[in-house]
Design a protein around this motif. Structure first.
Motif, short mmCIF file in Angstrom:
data_model
loop_
_atom_site.label_atom_id
_atom_site.label_comp_id
_atom_site.label_asym_id
_atom_site.label_seq_id
_atom_site.Cartn_x
_atom_site.Cartn_y
_atom_site.Cartn_z
N MET A 78 0.84 -1.19 0.00
CA MET A 78 0.00 0.00 0.00
C MET A 78 0.88 1.24 0.00
SD MET A 78 -3.06 -0.49 -0.33
CE MET A 78 -4.30 0.69 -0.70
N TYR A 79 2.11 1.09 0.47
CA TYR A 79 3.00 2.25 0.55
C TYR A 79 3.37 2.79 -0.82
CZ TYR A 79 6.97 -0.77 -0.61
OH TYR A 79 7.83 -1.62 -1.24
N ASP A 80 3.10 2.02 -1.86
CA ASP A 80 3.39 2.52 -3.21
C ASP A 80 2.72 3.86 -3.49
OD1 ASP A 80 4.67 0.15 -3.47
OD2 ASP A 80 3.87 -0.30 -5.46
N LEU A 81 1.64 4.14 -2.76
CA LEU A 81 0.92 5.39 -2.97
C LEU A 81 1.70 6.59 -2.43
CD1 LEU A 81 -2.77 4.55 -2.04
CD2 LEU A 81 -1.82 5.01 -4.28
N VAL A 82 2.62 6.31 -1.49
CA VAL A 82 3.36 7.41 -0.89
C VAL A 82 4.59 7.69 -1.74
CG1 VAL A 82 4.50 8.22 1.20
CG2 VAL A 82 2.59 6.62 1.36
N PRO A 83 4.71 8.91 -2.24
CA PRO A 83 5.86 9.20 -3.10
C PRO A 83 7.18 9.07 -2.35
CG PRO A 83 4.58 11.19 -2.65
CD PRO A 83 3.80 10.06 -2.10
N ASN A 84 8.19 8.62 -3.07
CA ASN A 84 9.57 8.53 -2.54
C ASN A 84 9.75 7.54 -1.40
OD1 ASN A 84 10.35 10.59 -4.31
ND2 ASN A 84 9.68 12.13 -2.84
N SER A 85 8.78 6.68 -1.16
CA SER A 85 9.00 5.72 -0.08
C SER A 85 9.56 4.44 -0.67
CB SER A 85 7.67 5.43 0.61
OG SER A 85 6.77 4.86 -0.31
N HIS A 86 10.37 3.74 0.12
CA HIS A 86 10.83 2.45 -0.37
C HIS A 86 11.20 1.52 0.79
CE1 HIS A 86 14.83 4.07 0.35
NE2 HIS A 86 15.29 2.84 0.28
N ALA A 87 11.16 0.23 0.49
CA ALA A 87 11.46 -0.77 1.51
C ALA A 87 12.75 -1.50 1.14
CB ALA A 87 10.31 -1.76 1.61
N GLU A 88 13.50 -1.88 2.17
CA GLU A 88 14.68 -2.71 1.97
C GLU A 88 14.50 -3.98 2.77
OE1 GLU A 88 18.06 -0.38 3.07
OE2 GLU A 88 17.79 1.01 1.40
#
Lengths: 280, 290
Positions: A78-88
């Protein structure tokens, strides 16, 4: 943070017979490995690792701002909607890495989500459930059975079967939330994420949802984020406790164990402080 | 005690000033309505005014209105604004959704800026643009060119009101749709847009009302005609053109026609505005429930 996997921990399982059954059923559904999450440059989650067992209820608790909702939103991207966010790091759903998968839509069908606000679609009760199946191109007959079946499983059918054509907004808050659950299970997910599903509901409606969750574990793996420790104690099989690291300002997993253990004999002093109400 | 009195005095004075200023602000509207109704009513009470397209007979001996009418202008306004809506509303709605749903994209900032500039562009300049592009190359005036000019005028209004209506929809609805595994564009078009429909309709209606009352873009595009014309490829009369042209002529009967046309136009625009306010109120109520 070390791999926390309470249901396969030998000594614990032997010393507590109730966990033996868990051990038998303990297939991992979601395996979180060294997961960190960033909003731009800001680190929101640091190095979270734990394993969510299949067809169980896992609760994520912790004070506000500890990253528990963020963690939940990684599980279905769902975080894809938040710009500039990413997961490692990795989140393995069976053999698929959620963080890097290209099959985003398929992932979200496998990992459904119920939000704090039920957000009924502005259409009839029936169409609320039929909406996604219709867009997915299901046949009319299949949609019809899916509508009834999911209402039944969401314990809502008896209350609404005579007025399926009424607008969904005419339902009460608790009914709307069960409708949201029905809508979610209509597309047959494997995992259901619940983000504070009862925080806007009265105690009676909350109890209904909690009962419903218990029956849903026959078919679904449930992960619930909740502010309410009593709720976590009542409904969940496993509990993850998260906290914001005061130095790094990021969320961390402090402890993950069977719910009974978390509440009766927490290993970490911070967990104990939280569940006894000394902060948060 | 005297301080108390002073306060009351100040309060009363400011209240009176406010009322006076409010009345002053309403005076122009009242005057416009009053004059138009008073002067236009004598023409409008004859039903043939709406259907016939004949010019009134000339001064000085003939009565003001016989079987004269502005039917051709009403039909023309309908056709010209209708075609303009067909062009502007779909593009404007899609553009508005893009602005609201993809607000992070750098593109959307440019689009927003462009539409703001377009809103402020003098309508005569837009008319000139349509003249250069659609009249000059074809060597004759046409309703089409007028429609294009009006469409350019309507586009930013539709886009920005659509953006506003879509932004009013709670984010939870969007997330709930996406969480079901639906593609983003389908959520935007099939879930968010229907939820925002009343607001979008409001924007479209306001744009139609605005376009229906514009004269400048039609002056050298649709140009005007004295006969009933159905072919959008030909010059066509429109209500604002009737007002503009007849009001300037020194004949009482033609001036009466102009007042009548102005009254029809004002009533039309007023009605559209009232409907759009009603629809907008429904949108706000709906968004509150979601």
């Amino acid at each position: 943070m070390a791999d926390v996997r309470p249901w396969s921990d030998e000594p614990a399982a032997v010393s507590r017979p109730e966990l033996l059954a868990v051990q038998g059923a303990g297939v991992t559904k979601l395996k979180v490995e060294d997961l960190s999450f960033f909003y731009g440059k800001f680190k929101a989650l640091n190095d979270v690792s734990f394993e969510i067992p299949e067809k169980r209820i896992t609760a994520i608790i912790g004070p506000s701002g500890c990253g528990k909702s963020t963690l939940l939103r990684v599980f279905n991207r769902m975080y894809d909607l938040v710009p500039n966010s990413h997961a490692e790091g990795k989140v393995m759903l069976d053999s698929e890495n959620v963080v890097t998968t290209r099959k985003l839509l398929e992932l979200r069908q496998r990992v459904g989500m119920v939000f704090q606000r039920p957000s009924p679609f502005p259409m009839s009760i029936r169409d609320n459930i039929a909406f996604a199946p219709r867009l997915l191109g299901w046949k009319d007959k299949r949609i019809k059975t899916a509508v009834e079946e999911s209402l039944e499983r969401a314990a809502l059918l008896d209350e609404v079967k005579d007025r399926l054509g009424d607008p969904a907004t005419s339902l009460s808050g608790g009914q709307q939330q069960r409708l949201a659950i029905a809508r979610c299970i209509a597309v047959s997910p494997e995992v259901i994420l619940m983000d504070e599903p009862c925080s806007a509901l009265d105690p009676v409606a909350t109890l209904k949802i909690e009962d419903l969750m218990a029956t849903l574990t026959h078919d679904f793996t449930i992960v619930i984020v909740t502010h309410n420790m009593q709720q976590a104690a009542r409904v969940s099989d496993f509990t993850a406790f998260m906290l914001m690291n005061p130095g790094g300002r990021y969320g961390e997993l402090i402890e993950f164990a069977a719910t009974a253990d978390i509440f009766n004999q927490p290993q970490d002093p911070r967990t104990e402080a939280y569940i006894t109400g000394r902060f948060g | 005690m005297s301080r108390n009195l002073r306060r009351r005095y100040a309060s009363w004075t400011s209240l009176v000033v406010m009322y006076v200023l409010t009345v002053l602000a309403l005076v122009p509207l009242g005057l416009v309505l009053w004059f138009t109704v008073a002067k236009g009513l004598p023409s409008v009470i004859h039903p043939q005014f709406f259907f016939n397209s004949e010019l009134p007979p000339c001064e000085p001996k003939c009565p003001a209105v016989s079987n004269a009418g502005v039917g051709h202008a009403i039909v023309g306004t309908g056709i010209i604004v209708g075609i303009a809506s067909l062009i502007a509303i779909p593009i404007g709605v899609l553009g508005g959704i893009f602005l609201a749903e993809y607000r992070i994209a750098r593109w959307s900032n440019w689009v927003r800026l462009a539409s703001d500039v377009l809103v402020g562009t003098p309508s005569i300049a837009i008319g000139l643009f349509a003249y250069a592009f659609l009249v000059v190359p074809f060597h004759h005036f046409s309703a089409y060119s007028g429609s294009v000019a009006l469409a350019v005028l309507m586009l930013p209004i539709v886009a920005r009101t659509t953006e506003g209506a879509v932004s009013l929809i709670p984010n939870g609805l969007r997330e709930s749709g996406l969480a079901l595994g639906l593609p983003r564009w389908r959520v935007s078009l099939q879930l968010i847009l229907p939820a925002a429909a009343p607001g979008v309709i409001t924007g479209a209606l306001l744009a139609v009302a605005r376009a229906a009352g514009e004269t400048a873009p039609l002056l050298f595009t649709a140009f005007g005609a004295h006969i009933l014309e159905w072919d959008p490829g030909m010059p066509m009369q429109a209500l604002p053109l009737t007002v503009y042209k007849y009001a300037l002529l020194p004949y009482k009967s033609l001036q009466a026609q102009a007042w009548g046309a102005a009254l029809v136009l004002i009533v039309m625009v007023l009605a559209i505005n009232l409907v759009s306010r009603y629809v907008l109120r429904r949108q706000i109520a709906l968004a509150g429930q979601l």
